[in-house]
Structures are given as C-alpha cells and as structure tokens.
Scaffold this motif. Structure first.
Motif, mmCIF file in Angstrom:
data_model
loop_
_atom_site.group_PDB
_atom_site.id
_atom_site.type_symbol
_atom_site.label_atom_id
_atom_site.label_comp_id
_atom_site.label_asym_id
_atom_site.label_seq_id
_atom_site.Cartn_x
_atom_site.Cartn_y
_atom_site.Cartn_z
ATOM 1 N N GLU A 125 -4.137 1.490 11.831
ATOM 2 C CA GLU A 125 -3.811 0.132 11.403
ATOM 3 C C GLU A 125 -5.074 -0.605 10.973
ATOM 4 O O GLU A 125 -5.081 -1.323 9.975
ATOM 5 C CB GLU A 125 -3.131 -0.591 12.562
ATOM 6 C CG GLU A 125 -2.612 -1.952 12.228
ATOM 7 C CD GLU A 125 -1.863 -2.556 13.392
ATOM 8 O OE1 GLU A 125 -2.258 -3.660 13.828
ATOM 9 O OE2 GLU A 125 -0.887 -1.942 13.871
ATOM 10 N N ILE A 181 0.853 -1.183 0.000
ATOM 11 C CA ILE A 181 0.000 0.000 0.000
ATOM 12 C C ILE A 181 0.896 1.242 0.000
ATOM 13 O O ILE A 181 1.973 1.231 0.577
ATOM 14 C CB ILE A 181 -0.940 -0.034 1.219
ATOM 15 C CG1 ILE A 181 -2.059 0.980 1.093
ATOM 16 C CG2 ILE A 181 -0.186 0.127 2.515
ATOM 17 C CD1 ILE A 181 -3.195 0.740 2.050
ATOM 18 N N GLU A 226 -6.433 7.148 9.581
ATOM 19 C CA GLU A 226 -5.096 6.633 9.284
ATOM 20 C C GLU A 226 -4.673 5.724 10.421
ATOM 21 O O GLU A 226 -3.754 6.020 11.172
ATOM 22 C CB GLU A 226 -4.117 7.781 9.128
ATOM 23 C CG GLU A 226 -4.398 8.634 7.927
ATOM 24 C CD GLU A 226 -3.365 9.711 7.776
ATOM 25 O OE1 GLU A 226 -2.299 9.406 7.222
ATOM 26 O OE2 GLU A 226 -3.632 10.824 8.229
ATOM 27 N N ILE A 230 -6.177 0.501 7.476
ATOM 28 C CA ILE A 230 -5.319 -0.065 6.428
ATOM 29 C C ILE A 230 -5.602 -1.549 6.244
ATOM 30 O O ILE A 230 -5.711 -2.037 5.118
ATOM 31 C CB ILE A 230 -3.840 0.229 6.732
ATOM 32 C CG1 ILE A 230 -3.612 1.739 6.560
ATOM 33 C CG2 ILE A 230 -2.922 -0.585 5.845
ATOM 34 C CD1 ILE A 230 -2.277 2.230 7.014
ATOM 35 N N TYR A 268 -5.035 6.150 -0.762
ATOM 36 C CA TYR A 268 -4.155 4.984 -0.701
ATOM 37 C C TYR A 268 -4.314 4.154 -1.961
ATOM 38 O O TYR A 268 -5.413 3.995 -2.482
ATOM 39 C CB TYR A 268 -4.494 4.107 0.509
ATOM 40 C CG TYR A 268 -4.098 4.702 1.824
ATOM 41 C CD1 TYR A 268 -2.789 4.579 2.288
ATOM 42 C CD2 TYR A 268 -5.016 5.378 2.615
ATOM 43 C CE1 TYR A 268 -2.415 5.115 3.501
ATOM 44 C CE2 TYR A 268 -4.643 5.910 3.835
ATOM 45 C CZ TYR A 268 -3.345 5.774 4.277
ATOM 46 O OH TYR A 268 -2.973 6.308 5.476
#
Length: 120
Positions: free
Chosen positions: A92, A54, A90, A95, A68
C-alpha cells in the motif's frame, strides 16, 4: 524532481527513487517515467471530479518487477496515462508513493497543486 524546464512537451523523463553513490537513498525501488504532455492531461480533468487510478501488470521486464500505470479517466471512459512506474514492492505504501510522486511532478511542472486525495 528532474530538471525538466528545457525539455520538449513530449520528451519522456525518469523520476522517483534517488540514488547516491550507487545506493538507494530510500528503501525500495520506485522509478517513474512521464512527460510534460502526459502530466498536463491532469490540468484538463482535475476540475471534473476525475478518477485517478492505477493498473498493474507483471512479467514485462527481465527482473519481473511489476509495471504500474497511473492514469485519469475522462468522461468518455478513456484512460489517459499520467506516468508509468516500476517498483520492487507491492505494498500500500509503494502504491501511495506512486501517486505522491506523480502529483509532486505535476506541482513542480505546472506550479499548481493537483487537487486530489486517495480514497480506498
């Protein structure tokens, strides 16, 4: 998963956060864009112990949400974009959700589970 059965290979579509009556069904905004052709690249690289990664950038939209790109790098070192995501978080978890959403789209489109795991 969007209803993509009738879409052409190169037609982009949006997926991610579900919205009901103007409100998000899950906490946080996560909107992805991809196409059958973009996700299909994973079929050609999945067996190669491919690295799926990413990359993010900022300030490219009016609300300054990070953008992203989830992609796979081939043996020649070229990155092939699987999906792009806008999110308001933003973290963990956000993502990881991008990877999960992209893999869920792949599974639904190709009736085959992407053999991948997240390593840190």
């Amino acid at each position: 998963m969007a209803n993509t059965a009738a879409l052409p290979e190169d037609k982009a579509y949006v997926f991610g956060s579900q919205i009901s009556e103007g409100r998000l069904k899950r906490r946080g905004l996560l909107v992805g864009i991809t196409s059958k052709k973009a996700l299909g690249v994973l079929r050609y690289h999945a067996g190669d112990n491919a690295i799926i990664h990413i990359d993010g950038t900022y300030g490219v939209n009016a609300h300054r949400f990070p953008l992203y790109l989830v992609g796979v790098t081939d043996r020649a070192g070229r990155m092939h974009i699987l999906a792009a995501f806008l999110t308001d978080q933003e973290t963990e978890q956000a993502i990881e959700a991008m990877f999960r959403e992209a893999f869920a789209e792949y599974t639904a489109l190709f009736r085959q589970r992407a053999q991948a795991r997240i390593k840190y």
